[in-house]
Design an enzyme around this catalytic site. Structure first.
Site, PDB file in Angstrom:
ATOM      1  N   ASP A  98       0.774  -1.420   0.119  1.00  0.00           N
ATOM      2  CA  ASP A  98       0.286  -0.087   0.174  1.00  0.00           C
ATOM      3  C   ASP A  98       0.833   1.027  -0.155  1.00  0.00           C
ATOM      4  O   ASP A  98       1.554   1.143   1.191  1.00  0.00           O
ATOM      5  CB  ASP A  98      -0.591   0.068   0.936  1.00  0.00           C
ATOM      6  CG  ASP A  98      -2.469   0.624   0.804  1.00  0.00           C
ATOM      7  OD1 ASP A  98      -2.399   1.973   0.298  1.00  0.00           O
ATOM      8  OD2 ASP A  98      -3.054   0.263   1.306  1.00  0.00           O
ATOM      9  N   ASP A 200      -2.870   4.177  -2.227  1.00  0.00           N
ATOM     10  CA  ASP A 200      -3.797   5.130  -1.452  1.00  0.00           C
ATOM     11  C   ASP A 200      -4.277   7.113  -2.648  1.00  0.00           C
ATOM     12  O   ASP A 200      -3.291   7.137  -3.154  1.00  0.00           O
ATOM     13  CB  ASP A 200      -3.355   5.492  -0.165  1.00  0.00           C
ATOM     14  CG  ASP A 200      -4.193   5.822   0.757  1.00  0.00           C
ATOM     15  OD1 ASP A 200      -4.430   5.118   0.744  1.00  0.00           O
ATOM     16  OD2 ASP A 200      -4.123   6.819   1.255  1.00  0.00           O
ATOM     17  N   GLU A 242      -6.389   3.979  -6.227  1.00  0.00           N
ATOM     18  CA  GLU A 242      -7.433   4.417  -5.027  1.00  0.00           C
ATOM     19  C   GLU A 242      -8.267   5.851  -5.779  1.00  0.00           C
ATOM     20  O   GLU A 242      -7.431   6.709  -5.082  1.00  0.00           O
ATOM     21  CB  GLU A 242      -7.432   4.569  -3.968  1.00  0.00           C
ATOM     22  CG  GLU A 242      -8.758   3.935  -3.004  1.00  0.00           C
ATOM     23  CD  GLU A 242      -8.725   4.899  -1.370  1.00  0.00           C
ATOM     24  OE1 GLU A 242      -9.851   3.937  -1.159  1.00  0.00           O
ATOM     25  OE2 GLU A 242      -7.458   5.444  -1.712  1.00  0.00           O
ATOM     26  N   HIS A 315     -11.319  -2.130   2.907  1.00  0.00           N
ATOM     27  CA  HIS A 315     -11.223  -2.713   4.275  1.00  0.00           C
ATOM     28  C   HIS A 315     -12.081  -0.906   5.516  1.00  0.00           C
ATOM     29  O   HIS A 315     -11.576  -0.150   6.457  1.00  0.00           O
ATOM     30  CB  HIS A 315      -9.904  -1.788   5.263  1.00  0.00           C
ATOM     31  CG  HIS A 315      -8.956  -1.067   3.867  1.00  0.00           C
ATOM     32  ND1 HIS A 315      -9.222  -0.923   2.898  1.00  0.00           N
ATOM     33  CD2 HIS A 315      -8.282   0.296   4.580  1.00  0.00           C
ATOM     34  CE1 HIS A 315      -8.279   0.561   2.798  1.00  0.00           C
ATOM     35  NE2 HIS A 315      -8.024   0.702   3.973  1.00  0.00           N
ATOM     36  N   ASP A 316     -12.321  -0.571   3.791  1.00  0.00           N
ATOM     37  CA  ASP A 316     -13.231   1.267   4.622  1.00  0.00           C
ATOM     38  C   ASP A 316     -14.636   1.183   4.490  1.00  0.00           C
ATOM     39  O   ASP A 316     -14.905   1.995   4.291  1.00  0.00           O
ATOM     40  CB  ASP A 316     -12.669   2.202   3.595  1.00  0.00           C
ATOM     41  CG  ASP A 316     -11.124   2.685   3.390  1.00  0.00           C
ATOM     42  OD1 ASP A 316     -10.560   2.474   4.515  1.00  0.00           O
ATOM     43  OD2 ASP A 316     -10.552   2.884   2.155  1.00  0.00           O
TER      44      ASP A 316
HETATM   45  C1  GLC Z   1      -7.820   5.751   1.528  1.00  0.00           C
HETATM   46  C2  GLC Z   1      -7.609   4.460   2.427  1.00  0.00           C
HETATM   47  C3  GLC Z   1      -8.210   4.777   3.653  1.00  0.00           C
HETATM   48  C4  GLC Z   1      -7.094   5.776   5.120  1.00  0.00           C
HETATM   49  C5  GLC Z   1      -7.618   7.340   3.245  1.00  0.00           C
HETATM   50  C6  GLC Z   1      -6.281   8.429   4.158  1.00  0.00           C
HETATM   51  O1  GLC Z   1      -8.847   6.439   1.519  1.00  0.00           O
HETATM   52  O2  GLC Z   1      -8.019   3.120   1.264  1.00  0.00           O
HETATM   53  O3  GLC Z   1      -8.329   2.973   4.806  1.00  0.00           O
HETATM   54  O4  GLC Z   1      -8.014   6.154   6.173  1.00  0.00           O
HETATM   55  O5  GLC Z   1      -7.114   6.566   1.981  1.00  0.00           O
HETATM   56  O6  GLC Z   1      -5.296   7.838   4.188  1.00  0.00           O
END
Ligand code: GLC
Ligand code: CA
Length: 543
Positions: A98, A200, A242, A315-316
């Site tokens: 990640d 991310d 993402e 995970h979100d």
């Molecule tokens: C992304 C991650 C999340 C995190 C955010 C800030 O959305 O998936 O878990 O809190 O970025 O890094």
């Protein structure tokens, strides 16, 4: 389209904190993961996306990194990390790291330097602005975790910018030094032998703060091209961004092969359909027609150019079976149906830990039982703005990120075999029924359904490369489609409802000779004029 190794890959996401605790401190760790590689091999996945394990004060469970080239002590050591990579490699599993580079932790050396004085050489690694004459923040941009995106720094008397928590200051991607440092760090990981990166919130790095543009900023794609060239470009790695703000057009900018940016992106259009006006704290029911329209659009638009990543949860996000299925009476049927529906689409499927055994959302009674910073921040912001405690607890039960973060259920022993210590967050109380041990002892379990789906993908190029045509497009309870490649034709039908349904089968799909690839009730032996579907029934047949 040039074929790539990650086209028929299946990725498994691990949230290390909640996977398996090997030393009983209550926190999952790298040695825990190593001890379960055979389990993952049995499932059949060939890539692990590892949520952050870097050194971090854990304000956002590791998405706040204080050293990109060190492992958080609670997860293990760099030696453990190397052993994980070796052991995974022995099982033909690649590790995708990640990459969190929109921001660092406020404990990162760069930020500690930057905040020490205005003329520190690292000052420009972050985004600083003067206060307005009345002392207030430069503008009213909001943090994604609630509240202002600006934090006042007493010592140097300027505000710094943070799109997430105030302990996650945003890096200044306009500074070439930041770009170089990040590229160097990425190359260091690439040289260690990783299989790729999950990037991310990568769509935020091209931001133009003073114009209030954060997502899809004007410099985003040139930054990614530079990154590609300087790091993974000729390395044949899997890279997945993402990108909450991606449309299919934008996704093609990232992932079309001649663009030299990323392998693919995560898009969230199907996810936010159940958020009223984009607000996850106002959950609304799923409209299957809209859901099908969105997914169909992505399948069709990325058919020849670009590549889809396929996921229902991470995970979100809440657990898929609670969100889109039935986590009570039809838990097993609906979990299998959702899996079938996703794994027969074109793209690279992602499985989130526990999905393969049908883990469900949790509903803790009190706010204190929740650990997620986003949940706590928004509880405060929303209740201060007049939203009731009852409303917020309901929304939290539905959409808190902790739904996905309760520990993995390995068996029915105390704490589900996750730890013999005190878990950092409580388990979902249903672990005695829903756990890996019982899944592995039942040949009809959700686990073996996933295993079969993964085998089918490896065996049938039509699943990987075939065209996609929706069927029963107007139906508001059934998602069905045909995949086709070189004369091989698959028909996939999924009942998203708990009703018994009868459908009129189009003549072209009626047949007495077919091969049932997978099903969640009885095997399909023919398709006649009427198709009867049980609650959450699904199947895929080769016509
Ligand atoms: C992304 C991650 C999340 C995190 C955010 C800030 O959305 O998936 O878990 O809190 O970025 O890094
Ligand atoms: Ca541990």
């Amino acid at each position: 389209m040039e074929q790539k190794w990650w086209h028929d890959a299946v990725v498994y996401q691990i949230y290390p904190r909640s996977f398996l605790d090997s030393n009983n401190d209550g926190i999952g760790d790298l040695n825990g993961i190593i001890s379960k590689l055979d389990y993952l091999k049995l499932l059949g996945i060939n890539v692990i996306w590892l949520s952050p394990v870097y050194q971090s004060p854990m304000d956002d469970n590791g998405y706040d990194i204080s050293d990109y080239q060190a492992i958080a002590e609670e997860f293990g050591s760099m030696e453990d990390m190397k052993r994980l990579m070796d052991e995974a490699k022995k099982r033909d599993i690649k590790i995708v790291m990640d990459l969190v580079v929109n921001h660092t932790s406020d404990e990162h050396r760069w930020f500690e330097q930057a905040r020490s004085s205005k003329d520190n050489p690292y000052r420009d690694y972050y985004i600083w602005r003067d206060a307005k004459p009345d002392g207030s923040a430069p503008d009213d941009q909001q943090s994604i975790f609630g509240g202002s995106a600006w934090q006042w720094d007493e010592q140097t008397e300027q505000y710094y910018f943070h799109l997430f928590s105030k302990r996650q200051p945003d890096l200044n991607w306009e500074n070439p030094k930041v770009q170089e440092e990040v590229h160097q760090m990425m190359n260091w990981w690439i040289d260690l032998g990783i299989g790729g990166f999950r990037l991310d919130v990568i769509d935020l790095i091209g931001k133009e703060i003073d114009k209030g543009i954060t997502g899809n900023g004007p410099r985003l794609h040139s930054l990614l091209k530079q990154m590609n060239q300087a790091t993974f470009g000729n390395k044949d790695l899997l890279t997945v961004g993402e990108t909450w703000g991606a449309t299919p057009e934008i996704a093609k900018l990232y992932s079309a092969q001649d663009r030299d940016e990323l392998s693919m992106v995560f898009q969230f259009e199907h996810i936010t359909l159940t958020w009223e006006n984009g607000d996850k704290w106002n959950p609304i029911p799923l409209d299957l027609r809209e859901f099908k329209n969105v997914l169909t659009k992505w399948q069709v638009e990325l058919a020849d150019d670009g590549w889809n990543s396929l996921f229902w949860n991470n995970h979100d996000l809440p657990r898929l079976v609670s969100k889109y299925g039935d986590d009570k009476k039809y838990r097993v049927e609906s979990a299998k149906m959702l899996a079938t529906c996703l794994h027969f689409l074109k793209g690279t499927p992602y499985i989130y830990q526990g999905e393969e055994i049908g883990m469900t959302n949790v509903a803790f009674d009190t706010l204190e039982q929740y650990k997620d910073i986003e949940t706590h921040n928004f509880y405060k912001v929303k209740t201060e703005a007049g939203v009731t405690h009852e409303h917020m607890m309901g929304a939290i039960h539905e959409n808190s990120r902790d739904n996905a973060r309760t520990p993995m259920h390995w068996d029915n022993k105390p704490n589900g075999g996750f730890t013999e210590g005190t878990p950092w967050i409580e388990l979902n109380p249903n672990f005695p029924e829903i756990n890996v041990e019982s899944a592995l002892s039942d040949p009809n379990s959700i686990f073996f359904h996933y295993q079969k789906l993964i085998e089918l993908r490896k065996a049938h190029p039509v699943i990987v490369y075939g065209s996609f045509t929706p069927v029963f497009e107007e139906h508001d309870q059934v998602f069905a489609y045909v995949r086709e490649l070189d004369g091989e034709k698959l028909f996939v039908v999924c009942n998203f409802s708990n009703d018994n349904l009868t459908l009129d089968m189009p003549e072209q799909y009626q047949t007495q000779t077919l091969d049932c690839l997978i099903n969640n009730y009885q095997t399909i032996t023919e398709l006649s004029a009427k198709l009867e579907l049980a609650p959450y029934e699904s199947f895929a047949v080769k016509l």
